[in-house]
Design a protein around this motif. Structure first.
Motif, short mmCIF file in Angstrom:
data_model
loop_
_atom_site.label_atom_id
_atom_site.label_comp_id
_atom_site.label_asym_id
_atom_site.label_seq_id
_atom_site.Cartn_x
_atom_site.Cartn_y
_atom_site.Cartn_z
N ALA A 62 2.10 -2.46 -7.45
CA ALA A 62 1.14 -2.07 -6.41
C ALA A 62 1.34 -0.60 -6.02
CB ALA A 62 1.28 -2.98 -5.19
N ALA A 63 2.59 -0.17 -5.90
CA ALA A 63 2.87 1.23 -5.55
C ALA A 63 2.35 2.16 -6.63
CB ALA A 63 4.37 1.44 -5.34
N TYR A 64 2.59 1.82 -7.90
CA TYR A 64 2.09 2.64 -9.01
C TYR A 64 0.57 2.67 -9.02
CZ TYR A 64 6.79 2.83 -11.11
OH TYR A 64 8.12 3.05 -11.36
N ALA A 65 -0.05 1.53 -8.75
CA ALA A 65 -1.51 1.47 -8.74
C ALA A 65 -2.10 2.32 -7.61
CB ALA A 65 -1.98 0.02 -8.62
N VAL A 66 -1.52 2.22 -6.43
CA VAL A 66 -2.00 3.02 -5.30
C VAL A 66 -1.86 4.51 -5.63
CG1 VAL A 66 -1.46 3.72 -2.91
CG2 VAL A 66 -1.62 1.29 -3.51
N ALA A 67 -0.72 4.90 -6.18
CA ALA A 67 -0.50 6.30 -6.53
C ALA A 67 -1.48 6.76 -7.60
CB ALA A 67 0.93 6.52 -7.00
N ALA A 68 -1.73 5.92 -8.59
CA ALA A 68 -2.66 6.29 -9.67
C ALA A 68 -4.07 6.50 -9.13
CB ALA A 68 -2.66 5.21 -10.75
N ILE A 69 -4.48 5.64 -8.21
CA ILE A 69 -5.82 5.77 -7.63
C ILE A 69 -5.88 6.96 -6.67
CG2 ILE A 69 -7.47 4.64 -6.06
CD1 ILE A 69 -6.44 1.94 -7.33
N LYS A 70 -4.89 7.07 -5.82
CA LYS A 70 -4.90 8.09 -4.77
C LYS A 70 -4.64 9.50 -5.31
CE LYS A 70 -3.23 8.51 -0.07
NZ LYS A 70 -2.38 7.88 0.95
#
Length: 190
Positions: A108-116
């Motif tokens: 989830a942290a990686y996904a948030v960073a990738a999107i943001k």
């Protein structure tokens, strides 16, 4: 027109790349053998040495941080491939539930960073470093018959580090690779 900054390969980059090279023989060595532990220890030492060299030589930067994350993923990925069957037989089920929760938070942290931030982002927080140290000790804990204790500690640290990284990515407006903790957010943002 966008200009790109070229990166000059450094001694720290070489040490980081050496971790990837040293990880490969671990695929072929028994996790309980002396050779495995020797190569494993050398590869682990490169994880400490590369950052020290980069800071001392003034060559720390985005490229080195990304290479370090790739080397860590390679090294720990291979370690888990080799040690996971033994750990799975040794560690109690409740630890594996904790591992699954920590992995879900990390994804989830990686996904948030990738999107943001539109990039792969892995932070170098103190909790991530402690988690790395605890995970690093797991093969030794197998040899000492203390895998359950070390596994529990590593799992708790991994959960806390993954949650902290997710919170940092959710709260920060910009990517700060060297955020040391969630408590340092105010300083990083101001």
């Amino acid at each position: 027109m966008q200009t790109t900054v070229s990166h000059k390969w450094s001694a720290a980059d070489t040490v980081t790349a050496l971790r990837i090279v040293l990880a490969i023989p671990l695929l072929f060595l028994s996790p309980q053998s002396l050779w495995f532990l020797c190569v494993y220890t050398l590869a682990g030492l490169t994880d400490v040495l590369d950052g020290f060299l980069a800071r001392k030589s003034g060559t720390a930067g985005d490229f080195g941080a990304r290479l370090d994350s790739i080397a860590d993923l390679t090294f720990y990925g291979i370690m888990f491939i080799r040690c996971l069957p033994l750990l799975f037989r040794t560690l109690p089920r409740f630890i594996w539930y904790g591992v699954a929760a920590a992995v879900a938070l990390r994804v989830a942290a990686y996904a948030v960073a990738a999107i943001k931030y539109r990039r792969f982002a892995s932070l170098h927080t103190w909790l991530n470093k402690l988690t790395g140290a605890a995970v690093f000790l797991l093969p030794y804990s197998l040899a000492l018959s203390q895998a359950t204790v070390f596994g529990f500690v590593a799992c708790v640290l991994a959960f806390a580090a993954s949650l902290e990284e997710l919170l940092i990515h959710l709260c920060c407006k910009e990517y700060h690779a060297n955020s040391k903790s969630v408590f340092a957010l105010h300083k990083a943002e101001n």
